[in-house]
Design a protein around this motif. Structure first.
Motif: not given
Ligand SMILES: Nc1ncnc2c1ncn2[C@@H]1O[C@H](COP(=O)(O)OP(=O)(O)OP(=O)(O)O)[C@@H](O)[C@H]1O
Ligand SMILES: [Mg+2]
Lengths: 287, 376
Positions: B347-365
């Motif tokens: 499911p994708a959010p709609s344009v204009g939505d305010t969303v909360g993002l998570t970065a997968h911890p093991e894939h942070i550079h």
């Protein structure tokens, strides 16, 4: 409001084009007549008896062709010997010019050496010096070498040509860099690449140069006149002049001799005209 | 192509080692530095891809190996020999050019024959070698045609045949697929890989296409601005890019890289970025702290971000659908954004939505903002 009606524009446009084309063809026809006229008249005169040539009004067509005049011109003018000389000299000059031009052009196009561009400009500068300017020193050189009345004397001064070098260099420059690199990887040395790749790819220009050299050599007059005194090495243009002086009253013979002397050139032009035009313009179009 | 797959390789293929090495190599063209202090070792029988953007010096590096350019300084070594003074034709290396560089006035047969003829191989042997190469590359019906009478794909195979026929110890290829259409490119890619396996020769392959690099290479050498950025197997270059250039050059869409500040969050470490705070996994925190600077560049690939009400707040600007996946472009701040990659069925959010993002911890550079080098 209706200042800009598009429809009526088409008509004048088409008429304009037809008119332009008509004018172009008219100009070409006039040019052709001016150039071919003398050729035609020469042929006509060569086939008519002398009386008719000088009759008034002149007859501009042939009713009873006198082929005999060709045979007589050939014999009385000993054109056979002269033609052979012309062929020998012209072929040698052509071969020499093509060879030296290919080599020099290859160097200017593909080799890197100090002062390459400067040298090329100097080469080109010699194009600006008219042949007549160098004729005296050349005569002295040839005479010192003891080459008066010899084939060498007729041939050697013309073995190199800046024009040919320029023409072929431009053609060689259109050979793509990748092809040069591929040839280097494939194991071609300079001679191999020149003969197997550069020259075959530039054959239009090489052919044009060959035809041009031949024409130039065949039509030479002043130089052969200057350095030959005996029939043995004289070329056909000189022979023609002799024919004129000896047979001024037999104008049809003179004209027949002229046709004989010009025939090889005409044949060459007809055979190679496409190549000639392509070779001279290809560099210009491809850049 | 390669019809005789699995057949025993013909005689003449047992060759000396073809390790290739560039040692401190520089190449200048006037003021332009095309290749800058290159140190690269290419193993015997490796498929090494030189990857980089246009004008970065890939072709120049390849031409230096080929012997078509002379290095301004440094040494080029093939096998055990320094070959700086060896002519291209004597390096026992073949090259395939982007333009194919076939001789337009020669038939296919004569094109393939050239490298044999110049090496003075007798006629009978030449004919056998040509027949064999033609069979391999499916060129038999085309041998008497001229290059102008061939399709792009056929020309490419002639170029390959001309390279193979003399059995060199290494092959150099400069973007050999870039003139083919997409479908043929995919097919030829696979064929080149099996050709590499069967010929068991060193391949050095230049491309600016990361997909080609990822799919074909045993190792990738990423180049930027004449300098080597990173060398390694495709997967490790993808997983641990050495700097932000590599991080953003490999992967599509490119890795999101934003400025952040390292903070202590109780026992653990976290990093403040526009839009919120990303907690760092225990493996990353101390290394970041050891870098002894607070400001860092944080990189997360689009496929390693998800919309699950995470700590980083962003506003959806655009949703692009590519059929098999979707790219969601989110604004983190007025001048920072992040791309999130979603599978088509997520499911994708709609344009204009305010969303909360998570970065997968093991894939942070994490990267040093001054040197752009990887910190972790
Ligand atoms: N013969 C040359 N003379 C001058 N500059 C050159 C020459 N060859 C390459 N360069 C310069 O060296 C740099 C690297 O060129 P190179 O051809 O190696 O790039 P590349 O990575 O192959 O690019 P592309 O992907 O566009 O083919 C460029 O800035 C180019 O302009
Ligand atoms: Mg390139």
């Amino acid at each position: 409001m209706a200042t800009n009606v598009p429809a009526p524009r088409r008509r004048p446009f088409r008429w304009q084009r037809v008119a332009t084309e008509a004018a172009q063809y008219l100009a070409l026809t006039v040019a052709a007549a001016v150039i071919l006229g003398p050729v035609y008249i020469t042929v006509i005169y060569s086939l008519q008896p002398v009386e008719k040539i000088f009759s008034y009004p002149p007859q501009l067509y042939v009713t009873d062709p006198q082929w005999d005049s060709y045979k007589r011109a050939f014999e009385t003018g000993s054109l056979g010997r002269y033609l052979i000389n012309s062929f020998v000299v012209s072929l040698a000059i052509t071969a020499g010019q093509v060879t030296t031009s290919v080599l020099a052009a290859y160097a200017f196009a593909f080799l890197r050496f100090p002062f390459r561009n400067l040298l090329f400009v100097v080469f080109l500068a010699t194009l600006m010096v008219p042949w007549e300017v160098t004729i005296i020193p050349n005569y002295q050189t040839i005479s010192t070498l003891g080459w008066l009345d010899s084939y060498q004397g007729l041939i050697v001064p013309f073995l190199a040509t800046a024009f040919g070098t320029f023409l072929l260099r431009q053609a060689f420059l259109t050979v793509p860099r990748d092809l040069r690199d591929a040839a280097a990887m494939d194991g071609y040395g300079h001679i191999g690449f020149m003969l197997q790749v550069a020259v075959p790819l530039s054959r239009a220009a090489v052919g044009a140069l060959a035809v041009f050299s031949f024409l130039m050599a065949w039509n030479q007059y002043l130089w052969p006149l200057l350095i030959t005194n005996e029939d043995e090495h004289r070329t056909v243009q000189i022979g023609l002049k002799a024919l004129v002086s000896a047979n001024i009253d037999e104008f049809n013979l003179v004209m027949a001799g002229t046709v004989i002397a010009a025939a090889p050139i005409l044949a060459l032009l007809v055979l190679f005209q496409k190549q000639l035009i392509r070779g001279l313009t290809s560099g210009a179009i491809k850049g | 192509m390669l019809k005789q797959r699995g057949a025993a390789l013909p005689d003449g293929w047992s060759k000396p080692m073809s390790r290739i090495e560039l040692r401190n190599v520089n190449k200048f063209f006037g003021d332009v530095v095309a290749v800058r202090d290159f140190n690269l070792e290419i193993e015997d029988k490796e498929f090494l891809v030189l990857l980089g953007p246009s004008g970065c010096g890939k072709s120049t590096a390849l031409r230096l190996i080929a012997g078509l350019e002379e290095p301004t300084s440094g040494e080029i070594i093939i096998g055990d020999d320094v070959v700086n003074d060896v002519e291209a034709k004597n390096r026992d290396i073949a090259m395939v050019f982007q333009s194919y560089a076939l001789y337009p006035h020669m038939t296919v047969r004569r094109n393939i024959e050239v490298p044999l003829k110049t090496r003075k191989i007798p006629k009978r042997e030449r004919d056998e070698l040509i027949a064999e190469a033609a069979r391999w590359l499916d060129l038999e019906p085309l041998l008497n045609r001229r290059p102008a009478e061939l399709s792009g794909g056929q020309r490419q195979r002639v170029a390959l045949a001309r390279a193979i026929v003399r059995r060199p110890r290494a092959f150099l290829m400069d973007e050999p697929l870039s003139n083919l259409d997409a479908k043929l490119r995919v097919k030829t890619r696979a064929e080149l890989v099996s050709m590499h396996r069967e010929l068991a020769r060193t391949f050095v392959y230049v491309t600016h296409d990361q997909v080609e690099a990822m799919t074909m290479a045993t190792r990738i050498a990423v180049i930027n601005d004449g300098a080597l950025q990173q060398v390694g197997p495709p997967q490790s270059v993808y997983e641990r890019p050495a700097n932000t250039f590599v991080a953003q050059f490999i992967g599509s869409p490119p890795m999101n890289v934003v400025r952040g500040t390292l903070v202590r969050d109780g026992e653990a470490f976290a990093i403040d970025v526009p839009g919120g705070r990303i907690p760092l996994p225990p493996s990353l925190g101390p290394t970041a702290a050891a870098a002894s600077r607070a400001d860092l560049l944080v990189g997360v690939r689009p496929e390693h971000l998800s919309f699950d009400g995470g700590p980083v707040r962003a506003q959806v600007r655009v949703v692009e659908s590519l059929g098999h996946e979707r790219h969601v472009i989110c604004d983190l701040s007025p001048d920072e954004f992040a791309i999130v990659r979603l599978a088509a069925d997520e499911p994708a959010p709609s344009v204009g939505d305010t969303v909360g993002l998570t970065a997968h911890p093991e894939h942070i550079h994490l990267f040093n903002p001054e040197t752009t080098e990887r910190v972790s």
